[in-house]
Design a protein around this motif. Structure first.
Motif, PDB file in Angstrom:
ATOM      1  N   THR A 208       0.840  -1.187   0.000  1.00  0.00           N
ATOM      2  CA  THR A 208       0.000   0.000   0.000  1.00  0.00           C
ATOM      3  C   THR A 208       0.878   1.241   0.000  1.00  0.00           C
ATOM      4  OG1 THR A 208      -1.698  -1.170   1.254  1.00  0.00           O
ATOM      5  CG2 THR A 208      -1.822   1.231   1.245  1.00  0.00           C
ATOM      6  N   PHE A 209       0.587   2.148  -0.902  1.00  0.00           N
ATOM      7  CA  PHE A 209       1.272   3.434  -0.986  1.00  0.00           C
ATOM      8  C   PHE A 209       0.224   4.537  -0.949  1.00  0.00           C
ATOM      9  CE2 PHE A 209       4.065   0.448  -3.036  1.00  0.00           C
ATOM     10  CZ  PHE A 209       5.335   0.851  -2.661  1.00  0.00           C
ATOM     11  N   SER A 210       0.589   5.658  -0.394  1.00  0.00           N
ATOM     12  CA  SER A 210      -0.229   6.864  -0.523  1.00  0.00           C
ATOM     13  C   SER A 210       0.306   7.613  -1.729  1.00  0.00           C
ATOM     14  CB  SER A 210      -0.100   7.756   0.717  1.00  0.00           C
ATOM     15  OG  SER A 210      -0.533   7.059   1.863  1.00  0.00           O
ATOM     16  N   VAL A 211      -0.586   8.178  -2.530  1.00  0.00           N
ATOM     17  CA  VAL A 211      -0.178   8.926  -3.712  1.00  0.00           C
ATOM     18  C   VAL A 211      -0.700  10.351  -3.585  1.00  0.00           C
ATOM     19  CG1 VAL A 211      -0.283   9.101  -6.221  1.00  0.00           C
ATOM     20  CG2 VAL A 211      -0.217   6.834  -5.134  1.00  0.00           C
ATOM     21  N   TYR A 212       0.224  11.294  -3.602  1.00  0.00           N
ATOM     22  CA  TYR A 212      -0.106  12.719  -3.573  1.00  0.00           C
ATOM     23  C   TYR A 212       0.017  13.236  -4.994  1.00  0.00           C
ATOM     24  CZ  TYR A 212       0.641  12.084   1.420  1.00  0.00           C
ATOM     25  OH  TYR A 212       0.582  11.625   2.718  1.00  0.00           O
ATOM     26  N   ASP A 213      -0.946  14.003  -5.438  1.00  0.00           N
ATOM     27  CA  ASP A 213      -0.924  14.515  -6.812  1.00  0.00           C
ATOM     28  C   ASP A 213       0.193  15.518  -7.049  1.00  0.00           C
ATOM     29  OD1 ASP A 213      -2.968  12.975  -7.921  1.00  0.00           O
ATOM     30  OD2 ASP A 213      -4.500  14.350  -7.169  1.00  0.00           O
TER      31      ASP A 213
END
Length: 160
Positions: free
Chosen positions: A9-14
């Motif tokens: 699981t990764f968090s993705v910031y735009d």
């Protein structure tokens, strides 16, 4: 036969602007470190910023050498410096920015395999996760809570 499935699981910031203020500042320092890379052969520059438990920030950039593989990646420059100068201080976060020198790269670039193993060694040594944020020169930023998301089968000292 049995199959094993790993899920990461990764968090993705735009964009960089979506990060918390401190994390944004650390990524900006990684970007500045990237500009100091010595990469005359690959023309691919990488910069890192490490946040240590004591508040120290360690910067690193890739340093190439005509006698491959004598150079060193930015992540290992920084983490080895931290290990040599702050051996009992935990690494909390690692920020990476990477891009070719001739164009902007929006694809987030994770650490290479050698760097993943080196970061894993420090996670195991300190018995706590190192958060990793990585990006290209602009665009999305990926965040992992641990190196284990990038390298699920760790080679550990218990294997020796």
């Amino acid at each position: 036969m049995k199959q094993i499935t790993f899920t990461t699981t990764f968090s993705v910031y735009d964009s960089l602007e979506e990060l918390k203020d401190q994390d944004q500042q650390l990524m900006l320092q990684a970007i500045e470190a990237r500009k100091k890379a010595y990469a005359p052969y690959s023309k691919f520059s990488v910069g890192t910023a490490l946040l240590l438990e004591n508040g120290e920030i360690i910067l690193g950039s890739n340093q190439e050498n005509a006698a491959y593989p004598s150079g060193l990646c930015a992540e290992r420059v920084a983490i080895f410096y931290a290990g040599a100068n702050y051996p009992d201080t935990k690494v909390l976060k690692l920020f990476i920015s990477a891009t070719p020198q001739d164009r902007e790269l929006e694809e987030p670039i994770p650490p290479c395999g050698s760097c993943r193993q080196s970061i894993a060694e420090y996670e195991m040594k300190q018995d706590s996760n190192i958060e990793i944020y990585f990006m290209g020169s602009k665009g999305k930023v990926y965040h992992s809570n641990s190196l284990k998301n990038l390298l699920p089968f760790l080679f550990e000292k218990k294997h020796l």
